[in-house]
Enzyme design. Structure first.
Site: not given
Length: 240
Positions: A31, A74, A87, A91
């Site tokens: 994702v 999570r 991540d 970004d």
């Protein structure tokens, strides 16, 4: 403020979608990668052509992956240093693509060198603002300040303004000026945030050194890291 309230709201909204992806066997890393690819494509395909409305629509659809992947991790109990690193790194790639897309437009069809320079400044300052906090924390300082304009604010201000400015193509008069105003706001806000963080790190560093001197403690690993950086820098300058 946006990180505190908006992220909590959208996390609740996107939890069912995250659960759906988990049931389909999709991993959080997938994702993250797809979300970044979508943002980069939307920014570098649409923005340089001046298609701000549709570019913003595409980017907005994919930018929420930043919340979905964390939610999935999570739920799976797989939060890890690698996931946080991936991540955060991607970004920066996405942010660079967005402001790079603006810069390409103003360097080309937008024909405005000043706004091209402002866009590049937004790109660079955003990266440095993130670096100052990460670097401060890596040498053992809390960097206890968020600053005026963080990533969430930069994205919201820029994307909302770009999307609305894109309505000019549909006949809405005068609205195209929102994007230049937003870029100046982000540029100034990023500069203020950078100064806030540098001042905070300077103060925290002085306090840490003073506390260490009073206690007679040996330099910790963070201080040794700083000394090593200075030594390497001096060696590099001598080599030149």
């Amino acid at each position: 403020m946006l990180n505190k309230y908006a992220r909590a709201f959208f996390t609740r909204v996107l939890t069912p979608f995250a659960t759906f992806l988990i049931r389909r066997g999709v991993s959080p890393d997938t994702v993250t990668l797809l979300g970044t690819a979508g943002v980069v494509a939307g920014a570098l395909v649409f923005y340089p052509m001046g298609e701000f409305f549709w570019g913003t629509v595409v980017i907005t659809l994919f930018v929420f992956s930043d919340l979905v992947d964390g939610n999935m991790a999570r739920q799976l109990g797989r939060t890890s240093r690698w996931g946080a690193f991936l991540d955060s790194t991607l970004d920066r790639v996405a942010d660079g693509a967005i402001f790079g897309g603006f810069a390409l437009w103003y360097a080309g069809g937008g024909d405005d060198i000043a706004l091209c320079a402002v866009s590049i400044f937004c790109l660079a300052s955003g990266q440095v603002v993130s670096y100052t906090k990460a670097r401060g924390e890596s040498i053992g300082l809390p960097v206890a300040v968020n600053g005026l304009v963080e990533r969430a604010e930069r994205l919201v201000i820029s994307l909302v303004a770009a999307g609305l400015a894109g309505l000019h193509a549909f006949g809405v008069p005068g609205i195209q000026y929102l994007l230049p105003v937003a870029l100046w706001i982000v540029a100034v806000g990023s500069l203020v945030t950078l100064i806030q963080r540098v001042v905070t790190v300077r103060r925290e560093s002085a306090e840490a050194e003073e506390a260490a001197a009073e206690s007679g403690a040996e330099p910790d690993a963070a201080e040794e890291d700083v000394a090593g950086d200075k030594s390497r820098q001096q060696g590099s300058e001598a080599a030149k």
